[in-house]
Scaffold this active site. Structure first.
Site, short mmCIF file in Angstrom:
data_model
loop_
_atom_site.label_atom_id
_atom_site.label_comp_id
_atom_site.label_asym_id
_atom_site.label_seq_id
_atom_site.Cartn_x
_atom_site.Cartn_y
_atom_site.Cartn_z
N HIS A 277 1.91 0.32 1.00
CA HIS A 277 2.04 1.03 -0.27
C HIS A 277 3.47 1.56 -0.35
O HIS A 277 3.90 2.34 0.49
CB HIS A 277 1.06 2.18 -0.38
N CYS A 278 4.18 1.11 -1.37
CA CYS A 278 5.59 1.49 -1.51
C CYS A 278 5.71 2.60 -2.55
O CYS A 278 5.44 2.38 -3.74
CB CYS A 278 6.43 0.29 -1.94
N PRO A 279 6.11 3.81 -2.15
CA PRO A 279 6.24 4.90 -3.12
C PRO A 279 7.36 4.65 -4.12
O PRO A 279 7.33 5.18 -5.23
CB PRO A 279 6.53 6.11 -2.24
N SER B 201 5.82 2.72 -6.71
CA SER B 201 4.58 3.38 -7.15
C SER B 201 3.42 2.41 -7.23
O SER B 201 2.61 2.45 -8.15
CB SER B 201 4.79 4.06 -8.50
N ASN B 202 3.35 1.52 -6.25
CA ASN B 202 2.29 0.52 -6.25
C ASN B 202 2.15 -0.04 -4.84
O ASN B 202 3.04 0.10 -4.00
CB ASN B 202 2.63 -0.61 -7.22
#
Length: 620
Positions: free
Chosen positions: A400-402, A405-406
């Site tokens: 999950h890549c902040p 945002s996905n």
């Protein structure tokens, strides 16, 4: 006041040490010639002789009150059980504790015998004197496959409470059987059920210090689960601290803090928080492009662009803009969410089961219980994972890549990688163009100190652009190289981080083995053309895995050594002392050190839960 589950294990003593003679109890020679021992050992020939030639009865209990059918059920003797039933054995016969043969089959997960018993009319909801059904016993011993079978095929209740208000989920949580917990949660077992002491399954897992059990329960639960107090007014985190389980206490306390800080998604602030850092990165890239265009490409205080430098300058701009487009697609695109299987209570019929499990599902047949998602109520693919941030299962979950945002998964990893690649190339080109433009300023002095002062005063925008790009370039470049390396090997970031935990990434001998690696050329071509790598089934069997089958090496019966439920101790390993578990009733109490616990599962069915109000509170 302390809260505690106590399991007191009694070690079989040596008769010589106690001064006992060999004549105590039933003679060993007689044991070898009765229907009960023959049933336990699966000696069908001897059983046939005893019943048909010597007239022995199979419908009467032995001297201790146990039936031959119970012994055959305990050791998964299917042929013997069939013979006993055909010759008068009652599938619903109960011993002095109310246990049936089905209870005994659950101890070791004897699915074959259980299936036979149920087909012959055994009651799946039969309860003993403690209120235990077969599902309770299976949960006590971590027999996940048995649980799955009797629930999915015979509609056994996976959430029925015993006499103390404890469901199978309470038992699985206490014993630390994470796979059984996953299955029970998958079957909609109630996480917040409180027993007569006010304890939920999470309380018992915390008391025991079972970190994995706590993790599974918290991931499938809500903030309210962490705030429930027992009758002493303590939460699971406080109970873990009281028992000096510091790691569990820290985990539960941290989980509660994170859930309390998480904003409501329906509020304006909650919707803003769901956007994550994607808007920040978007604005940062746009500002850098704006500064680059005005302070480098179109700067009036720098020489006119030559054809070559101009082409490179605008190429960098185009690459960065294309990267922005891919960034938008990556952040907005479905990363590979797997459809949730959650029923609407308003549209469900009263007689409709909460969930239907396919018995022939490959994941269940292989015993891959980690593929059960208790939140999405699905049997997810092997390489999928439930994202705690998105609260969805993602196929080929990478991470999950902040910043986008996905999640990054099967359906958007292509966009994510190309976004990184284009931005790295754009930073290389624009950084080089900026440096070349600043160095070509004819008005700059020749000395280094004076030149730096000139650049800082006359080319602030270009200098700022270079500094920011320099800081960003190395982190993005490293991430790009890592992603390229993983794509070439057809492995995800999640799999790399959990290689020691995932059994499908271990080959013979426990060494790392990636069954999906088809070679660098094939992996890269598949990813670039299709946008994802294929999942290749691994058909190799791990010989080191323990089978679900039931076996019995040797058996010894001692009439004077019983557990609280009345089960005779059985020595399945002659090199170790046999053990039996003692059931704690309301009228008995024993001192017990909560810090020293046995990881061995007692052989009897008696695993009584008790609270000891007389014990002093243990400070963390």
């Amino acid at each position: 006041m302390s809260s505690e589950i106590e399991v007191v294990e009694e070690i079989q003593s040596n008769p010589k040490e106690n001064g006992e003679s060999s004549s105590k109890g039933i003679e060993e020679e007689s044991l070898k010639n009765d229907v009960y021992t023959a049933a336990a050992y699966g000696d069908l020939e001897k059983l046939h002789r005893l019943v048909e030639c010597e007239g022995s009865s199979v419908s009467e209990p032995d001297a201790l009150g146990y039936y031959a059918l119970q012994w055959s059920a305990l050791n998964n003797r299917v042929a013997v059980a069939q013979y006993l039933i055909e010759h008068g054995g009652d599938v619903n016969a109960t011993d002095h504790t109310g246990q049936t043969a089905l209870h005994w089959s659950a101890v070791r997960g004897a699915i074959q015998v259980a299936e036979l018993l149920l087909q012959e009319g055994a009651r799946v909801d039969a309860t003993d004197m403690y209120g235990y059904q077969a599902t309770h016993v299976a949960a006590q011993y971590g027999q996940t496959a048995f649980l799955c079978h009797v629930v999915s095929k015979w509609n056994a209740d996976p959430d029925v409470p015993d006499n103390d208000g404890r469901s199978p989920l309470h038992w699985a949580a206490y014993k630390g059987f994470a796979d059984s917990i996953r299955l029970l949660l998958f079957l909609d077992a109630y996480r917040g059920r409180q027993d007569k002491e006010g304890c939920t399954p999470l309380h018992w897992a915390a008391i025991r210090g079972n970190l994995e059990a706590c993790t599974v329960l918290v991931q499938a639960g809500k903030k309210e689960d962490l705030m429930i107090t027992d009758k002493t007014g303590l939460t699971p985190a406080q109970l873990a601290a009281e028992k000096n389980h510091r790691q569990v206490s820290f985990f539960l306390g941290n989980a509660r803090s994170l859930l309390e800080k998480r904003c409501d998604g329906s509020s304006p602030l909650g919707r803003l928080s769901k956007l994550g850092l994607a808007p920040v990165l978007w604005i940062m890239i746009l500002l850098l492009l704006l500064v680059y265009t005005n302070s480098v490409v179109l700067a009036s205080n720098l020489p006119k662009l030559t054809t070559g430098i101009g082409a490179l300058a605008w190429l960098g701009f185009i690459l960065a803009t294309a990267g922005l487009f891919l960034f938008y697609r990556c952040s907005r695109k479905d990363p590979g969410y797997i459809r949730m299987n959650i029923h609407d209570p308003q549209t469900m019929k009263d007689d409709e089961p909460l969930l239907k499990i396919e018995l022939n599902n490959p994941a269940l047949l292989a015993g891959n219980w980690t593929q059960l998602c208790a939140t999405c109520k699905i049997i997810r693919p092997l390489r999928a994972k439930h994202c705690s941030t998105c609260d969805r299962c993602v196929e080929q979950f990478d991470h999950h890549c902040p910043w986008v945002s996905n999640c990054v998964g099967k359906k958007n990893k292509w966009e994510f990688f190309l976004f990184l690649l284009l931005e790295v190339l754009a930073m290389l080109i624009t950084g080089g163009v900026t440096l070349a433009r600043v160095l070509s300023d004819p008005s700059a002095p020749s000395s280094f100190g004076a030149w730096m002062s000139h650049v800082a005063s006359n080319h602030v925008g270009a200098l700022s652009f270079l500094l920011v790009e320099f800081c960003l370039f190395f982190s993005v470049a490293v991430l790009t190289v890592i992603q390229a390396s993983q794509i070439s090997r057809n492995i995800t970031t999640n799999e790399m981080a959990n290689a020691l935990r995932y059994s499908y990434l271990r080959g013979p001998g426990g060494r790392f083995r990636n069954p999906y690696d088809l070679g660098c050329r094939r992996n890269c071509s598949d990813f670039l053309v299709k946008g994802y790598n294929e999942d290749i089934e691994c058909h190799e069997e791990d010989a080191t895995q323990r089978p679900e089958g039931i076996s019995m090496m040797q058996m010894q019966r001692n009439p004077n050594l019983q557990n609280g439920n009345g089960h005779v101790a059985i020595d399945v390993n002659p090199t170790h002392n046999s053990q039996s578990a003692h059931v704690h009733s309301a009228n008995c109490s024993h001192s017990h050190n909560s810090k020293s616990k046995s990881d061995n599962v007692p052989l009897g069915l008696g695993l009584g839960l008790s609270r000891n109000p007389t014990r002093p509170v243990v400070s963390p």
